[in-house]
Every structure is written in structure tokens, then in C-alpha cells.
Design a protein around this motif. Structure first.
Motif, PDB file in Angstrom:
ATOM      1  N   VAL A  90       4.246  33.601  41.273  1.00  0.00           N
ATOM      2  CA  VAL A  90       4.125  32.969  39.954  1.00  0.00           C
ATOM      3  C   VAL A  90       3.570  33.983  38.959  1.00  0.00           C
ATOM      4  O   VAL A  90       4.069  34.105  37.833  1.00  0.00           O
ATOM      5  N   GLY A  97       6.117  36.301  37.702  1.00  0.00           N
ATOM      6  CA  GLY A  97       7.210  35.682  36.969  1.00  0.00           C
ATOM      7  C   GLY A  97       8.447  35.422  37.799  1.00  0.00           C
ATOM      8  O   GLY A  97       9.511  35.118  37.257  1.00  0.00           O
ATOM      9  N   ARG A 109       8.694  33.023  40.000  1.00  0.00           N
ATOM     10  CA  ARG A 109       8.740  31.593  40.277  1.00  0.00           C
ATOM     11  C   ARG A 109       7.961  30.873  39.193  1.00  0.00           C
ATOM     12  O   ARG A 109       6.996  31.400  38.650  1.00  0.00           O
ATOM     13  N   LYS A 110       8.391  29.679  38.860  1.00  0.00           N
ATOM     14  CA  LYS A 110       7.671  28.839  37.895  1.00  0.00           C
ATOM     15  C   LYS A 110       6.970  27.712  38.633  1.00  0.00           C
ATOM     16  O   LYS A 110       7.532  27.105  39.532  1.00  0.00           O
ATOM     17  N   ASP A 111       5.744  27.474  38.257  1.00  0.00           N
ATOM     18  CA  ASP A 111       4.970  26.358  38.784  1.00  0.00           C
ATOM     19  C   ASP A 111       4.443  25.615  37.563  1.00  0.00           C
ATOM     20  O   ASP A 111       3.857  26.241  36.677  1.00  0.00           O
ATOM     21  N   PRO A 112       4.643  24.305  37.470  1.00  0.00           N
ATOM     22  CA  PRO A 112       4.280  23.587  36.251  1.00  0.00           C
ATOM     23  C   PRO A 112       2.813  23.733  35.853  1.00  0.00           C
ATOM     24  O   PRO A 112       2.503  23.832  34.663  1.00  0.00           O
ATOM     25  N   SER A 118       1.817  28.178  36.009  1.00  0.00           N
ATOM     26  CA  SER A 118       2.477  28.915  34.923  1.00  0.00           C
ATOM     27  C   SER A 118       1.842  28.577  33.581  1.00  0.00           C
ATOM     28  O   SER A 118       1.602  29.466  32.754  1.00  0.00           O
ATOM     29  N   PHE A 119       1.552  27.310  33.365  1.00  0.00           N
ATOM     30  CA  PHE A 119       0.929  26.883  32.109  1.00  0.00           C
ATOM     31  C   PHE A 119      -0.456  27.500  31.949  1.00  0.00           C
ATOM     32  O   PHE A 119      -0.801  28.039  30.899  1.00  0.00           O
ATOM     33  N   GLN A 162      -0.310  31.178  31.256  1.00  0.00           N
ATOM     34  CA  GLN A 162       0.134  31.373  29.870  1.00  0.00           C
ATOM     35  C   GLN A 162      -1.016  31.122  28.887  1.00  0.00           C
ATOM     36  O   GLN A 162      -1.071  31.736  27.823  1.00  0.00           O
TER      37      GLN A 162
END
Length: 67
Positions: free
Chosen positions: A18, A21, A23-26, A29-30, A33
Motif C-alpha cells: 500500500v 502504491g 495496492r489500494k486499501d480504503p 490509503s486514505f 494520503q
């Protein structure tokens, strides 16, 4: 989410993917960010099937205290 890849990677590898970048994890990733930094994996954090009971300890440095 980790439960989908638990048989092919460790929780630490998942977090690293993650961060890179790949893989996205809800949630992760948030938070990344928003400036949070993962500092470690917490085993048996909570009873949750999607995370397979793992959590991630996140650090947030207050931008008003650090330059």
C-alpha cells in the motif's frame, strides 16, 4: 483488503504494498494520503474478518509543532 491476500502475503508485506502504491486499501490509503505514517502491525487488534484481526499503528506528526 488484507483478508483477500492473507494466504499470499504477510500483514507487513501488505502495508508495504500500500505504501508503494501497488495496492489500494480504503483506510490505509486514505490515512497515508492525510500524512499518517505506518509504524507497525498490531496483531489481535480487534475481532474483524476483513483485517484478519490485524491493525496498523499510524503516526501523525502535528505540523504546527514540527518544521
Amino acid at each position: 483488503m488484507y483478508h483477500q491476500v492473507k494466504d499470499t502475503m504477510t500483514p507487513e508485506e501488505y502495508v508495504e504494498s500500500v505504501l508503494q502504491g501497488l495496492r489500494k486499501d480504503p483506510v490505509l490509503s486514505f490515512l497515508i494520503q492525510c500524512g499518517r505514517v505506518p509504524t507497525g502491525v498490531v496483531r489481535n487488534y480487534l475481532d474483524d474478518e476483513e483485517s484478519v484481526n490485524y491493525g496498523v499503528l499510524m503516526e501523525w506528526k502535528n505540523p504546527f509543532l514540527y518544521d
